[in-house]
Motif scaffolding. Sequence first.
Motif: not given
Lengths: 309, 302
Positions: A2, A5-6, A9-10, A131, A133-135, A137-141, A305, B54, B87
């Motif tokens: 996974e 895959r992340e 994608t990134i 921004s 923050r949107y990533l 929650i969807r992908a590992r740091r 991390r 976060y 943003a």
Amino acid sequence: MEGIREIATIWSAELRRAVRSPRVIILLGLYGLFSALALFLVGWITSRVSAAAAEQLNAQSAPEGALDQAAANAKQALLSGLFDKDASLLEALSKLPLVIPVVFKITLFFLPAYVAFLGFDQLSGEIEPKSIRYLAIRARRSSILVGKFLAQATVVVGMILVIDAVIFAYARLISPDFAFGLLAPSLLRFWIAAAVFSVAYVALTTLCSALFALPAVSLIVNFFALFVFWVIQAVGSYLQDAAAMQAAAAGEEPSRPVLALVRFLSPSAYSTDLLHPEWARFGIGIGAYAAFSAAFLVLGWAILRARDV
Amino acid sequence: MSDAAIDIAQATKQFGPTVAVNQVSLQVSRGACYGLIGPNGAGKTTLFSLLCGYLRPTRGTVRILGQDPRSPGAIKGKLGVLPQDAAFPASITVGALLTYWARLSGLAPAERHAREAVERVALVEAWNVEARALSHGMAKRIAMAQALMGNPPVVLLDEPTAGLDPRIAAHVRQLIREMKGTQTVVVSSHNLHELEELCDGAAILDRGRLMQAGSMAELTARAEEFRVEIARGEVPLDAIRALQGCTQAAFAGGQLAVSFDGRQVPPEEMITRTLEALIRAGVKVLGVSRGRKLEERVLQLT
């Protein structure tokens, strides 16, 4: 799986963004122009020097072959000043038109600064406006860090390929005896060398970008790190050369001062190894840059991390 | 598996000497709609950020569906978040951005999920618009769309209606209502009327501390208090205080406030008896409301 895959994608999204970004396009253009300028200047200077030397030798009625010998000596002197006094390296480099190693060295010197300008905000530019923050929650740091690093590395390595191809094409143009049999493997070798070199600096930029929330601070710290590495390399080389000169004056075997070893803490200390014809030295160069890249990335990952975003 | 979708235990977050969240413990049941209430600087957004992973708690633990949100990959696909002040990245259209995020969330086919999300927030026309060029209201709805993509079991919405015009705010509230029961929703808002209407329960924070948490009925004392709006007439306070179960009765500003022991007398019984006493005394009544307003409780506590 996974995680891979992340990363993919990134990487692909960041790469698309990078090639459309006006800043990246402008920087690519500027670096291309700078390389072209260096190329034409070096080509012009070498042709003028050759012509002047030929004129002088003709005026002195020098014996046949003296011009070639003088040119070869001048080339060796220049290359040993730019690279190393290692005989096998100088022999390998002197087979190439002079414009190639000289322009390569010039562009390589400025490459870390260019890489810093290109990617200083790859992470901090997302941490500051949140921004990321949107990533997050969807992908590992770790995926965010590696994906962005790979996208920057892809841009830089691709650009280097284009610039190296232009340098070699220009060299072929001004030196018709530069055979394709030598051109192709040399181009590959020089490209690999520059790519491996630049990837380590992309990793350093990624680390600096992960350290701070403000892109400007990331850029300043990145340049400071480059300066520190440059000082380490310069001081180490100076100590080594001074010891060698002292030994030569005393007619002794050159010694290796312990402090001179400090230069091996700088990535640039291994750049010459990347062009060395001996596989062992080439391997040391590759290994050193891989180790620097890994160290910068692991440090960057540990910071990203642990940090708040 | 715990019944709690969200479990916060003694969570503390310090920024240097400032304690933004101070030993907060809270549980939110699965499928509940839960409000986070408090004045500016109460620690709502910090608590949200702890829930999303976060921020790392200085002390204490945070669990989302039993997982530490900071553990790599733990909340992927399980959590949708509308951050308050994040943003959008530059140089990308809304469609491309949502498709990218859907792909990263592991939703397939990514574009279909992205298109469904913009349809849910009624913003299909923004698909080809640059994300950074969106107006505040549109950006808020797109941020809402990304939080809803893939119907994650837990959705955290930080100020979802702030800055939206009334029509769009009503649409957003409707979306939250639709999620109730199937998804756990936590909403932070200054609009207490909105929270009172939407949420099953809430937590009231002030200066980082949890002042009170419970069901909306508990917070508003719906089972123990009611108010009667009086048009005219003399309120028979003594007769009302003498009613069985009545613990307190007061009349001020045209409003009669009656508190009672809800375990002794059911609310409908208490309200009926009080109205009978008022009507017998010739008092004209305009209306009856159960409990006190959430706003009053918040003002009392913060």
